[in-house]
Enzyme design. Structure first.
Site, PDB file in Angstrom:
ATOM      1  N   ASP A  58     -64.524 -10.876  17.445  1.00  0.00           N
ATOM      2  CA  ASP A  58     -63.176 -11.261  17.024  1.00  0.00           C
ATOM      3  C   ASP A  58     -62.809 -10.529  15.735  1.00  0.00           C
ATOM      4  O   ASP A  58     -63.349 -10.825  14.681  1.00  0.00           O
ATOM      5  CB  ASP A  58     -63.125 -12.778  16.789  1.00  0.00           C
ATOM      6  CG  ASP A  58     -61.738 -13.251  16.400  1.00  0.00           C
ATOM      7  OD1 ASP A  58     -60.991 -13.681  17.291  1.00  0.00           O
ATOM      8  OD2 ASP A  58     -61.395 -13.167  15.198  1.00  0.00           O
TER       9      ASP A  58
ATOM     10  N   TYR B  51     -58.058  -7.339   9.044  1.00  0.00           N
ATOM     11  CA  TYR B  51     -59.428  -7.294   8.499  1.00  0.00           C
ATOM     12  C   TYR B  51     -59.812  -5.876   8.090  1.00  0.00           C
ATOM     13  O   TYR B  51     -60.830  -5.680   7.429  1.00  0.00           O
ATOM     14  CB  TYR B  51     -60.458  -7.808   9.522  1.00  0.00           C
ATOM     15  CG  TYR B  51     -60.263  -9.201  10.052  1.00  0.00           C
ATOM     16  CD1 TYR B  51     -59.324 -10.078   9.500  1.00  0.00           C
ATOM     17  CD2 TYR B  51     -61.030  -9.676  11.112  1.00  0.00           C
ATOM     18  CE1 TYR B  51     -59.152 -11.351  10.014  1.00  0.00           C
ATOM     19  CE2 TYR B  51     -60.863 -10.955  11.621  1.00  0.00           C
ATOM     20  CZ  TYR B  51     -59.924 -11.779  11.080  1.00  0.00           C
ATOM     21  OH  TYR B  51     -59.762 -13.053  11.596  1.00  0.00           O
TER      22      TYR B  51
ATOM     23  N   LYS C 182     -55.739  -8.827  16.534  1.00  0.00           N
ATOM     24  CA  LYS C 182     -54.534  -9.619  16.236  1.00  0.00           C
ATOM     25  C   LYS C 182     -53.421  -8.755  15.655  1.00  0.00           C
ATOM     26  O   LYS C 182     -53.686  -7.804  14.917  1.00  0.00           O
ATOM     27  CB  LYS C 182     -54.894 -10.741  15.241  1.00  0.00           C
ATOM     28  CG  LYS C 182     -56.142 -11.513  15.651  1.00  0.00           C
ATOM     29  CD  LYS C 182     -56.475 -12.687  14.758  1.00  0.00           C
ATOM     30  CE  LYS C 182     -57.840 -13.248  15.119  1.00  0.00           C
ATOM     31  NZ  LYS C 182     -58.980 -12.573  14.461  1.00  0.00           N
TER      32      LYS C 182
ATOM     33  N   HIS D 189     -51.023 -13.187  14.715  1.00  0.00           N
ATOM     34  CA  HIS D 189     -51.959 -13.708  13.711  1.00  0.00           C
ATOM     35  C   HIS D 189     -51.448 -14.954  12.964  1.00  0.00           C
ATOM     36  O   HIS D 189     -52.192 -15.895  12.732  1.00  0.00           O
ATOM     37  CB  HIS D 189     -52.295 -12.583  12.712  1.00  0.00           C
ATOM     38  CG  HIS D 189     -53.639 -12.725  12.069  1.00  0.00           C
ATOM     39  ND1 HIS D 189     -54.392 -11.643  11.676  1.00  0.00           N
ATOM     40  CD2 HIS D 189     -54.364 -13.817  11.744  1.00  0.00           C
ATOM     41  CE1 HIS D 189     -55.527 -12.070  11.146  1.00  0.00           C
ATOM     42  NE2 HIS D 189     -55.534 -13.378  11.167  1.00  0.00           N
TER      43      HIS D 189
END
Ligand code: A2P
Length: 273
Positions: A44, A49, A74, A107
């Site tokens: 994930d 990120y 996302k 997100h």
């Protein structure tokens, strides 16, 4: 490990490896490599990120066939707001070195989310996304989305852990057929207090397991998809070594009763990013 069947028929492994705050480059490459060696088949990540490149590289270098890995990323808030869903997905696919993701999530519930959702419905039909879902949507966001959506989200990924069960939202998602995934399932990185909790450690001692393993087991027994993260090899292995014990119903209730409404992350109605 058990798979859970989503409302669109696709199957998702119930433990996913999370890479939030895992640094792009060696840290993320190693973490994902160890996770795949340890047996995780569900990763994930998210554009936000900033480590999709390392995730893609680690998957590619592992030699594991792409179709054996369930991969989530996302749509970031800036792209939702800018109605940029298609371009954002293409960029993520490039970084991930793949031509589809198993799951794509909005997100956070920013403005223009209903436009992003319509785009995702199209991208799913085109085969670039297997399952479409949301993250950090509260009941009112889901209700509002349902007015324009053709497809019910396969997944809602939300904060949930022993100090913040998020029970009402979980019940609502289940009623509508959306599978719930828990982020910060171990209480996140800002505090160690959940992993230090007396009740959890008492239960852990009984099974000769760690507090983290007991918490992961609790999520599994609640039928939640759980996304623990770690950058340490021993913990990565530990967090998937949870299939040789079972909590009693009473122990699950004791853990649920630790709920104190204490979020570790942002409130989906009051975030500033
Ligand atoms: P680290 O990455 O340094 O191992 P969450 O999954 O709730 O976001 O929480 C992850 C936090 O818990 C991270 O700070 C991670 O740190 C730590 N963590 C992950 N697995 C374990 C474990 N088995 N025991 C103790 N801490 C853990």
């Amino acid at each position: 490990m058990k798979n859970i069947r989503l409302n669109d028929g696709h199957e998702i492994p119930q433990i996913g490896f999370g890479v939030f705050r895992t640094r792009d480059g060696e840290e993320c490459l190693n973490a994902v490599k160890w996770a795949l060696e340890a047996g995780y088949r569900h990763i994930d990540t998210a554009k936000a990120y900033e480590n999709e490149g390392s995730v893609g590289k680690a998957i590619r270098e592992s030699g594991i066939p792409r179709e054996e890995i369930f991969l989530t990323t996302k749509l970031w808030n800036a792209d939702t707001r800018a109605k940029n869903c298609r371009e954002a997905l293409e960029r993520s696919l490039d970084l991930l070195q793949t031509d589809y993701v198993d799951l794509y999530l909005i997100h956070w519930p920013t403005e223009n989310r209903e436009i992003a959702w319509a785009d995702m419905e199209e991208l799913q039909a085109e085969g670039k996304i297997r399952s479409i879902g949301v993250s950090n949507f509260m009941v009112h966001h889901l209700q509002e989305l349902s007015k324009t959506a053709k497809i019910v989200p396969a997944v809602n990924q939300i904060e949930s852990h022993p100090y913040f069960n998020n029970r009402n939202l979980i019940d609502y998602c289940r009623e509508k057929g959306s599978t719930v995934e828990a982020w910060s399932p171990l209480g996140g990185s800002r505090t160690t207090s959940i992993r230090d909790d007396e009740t959890i450690n008492m239960i852990a001692k009984k099974y000769n397991k760690s507090a983290a393993q007991v918490i992961i087991r609790w999520h599994l027994q609640r039928d939640i998809v759980v996304l623990p993260k770690s950058v340490h090899e021993d913990r990565i292995y530990q967090n998937i070594d949870v299939f040789d014990f079972e909590l009693t119903a009473e122990e699950c209730e004791m853990i649920a009763a630790l709920d104190r409404g204490a979020r570790v992350g942002s409130h989906p109605d009051h975030f500033n990013f």
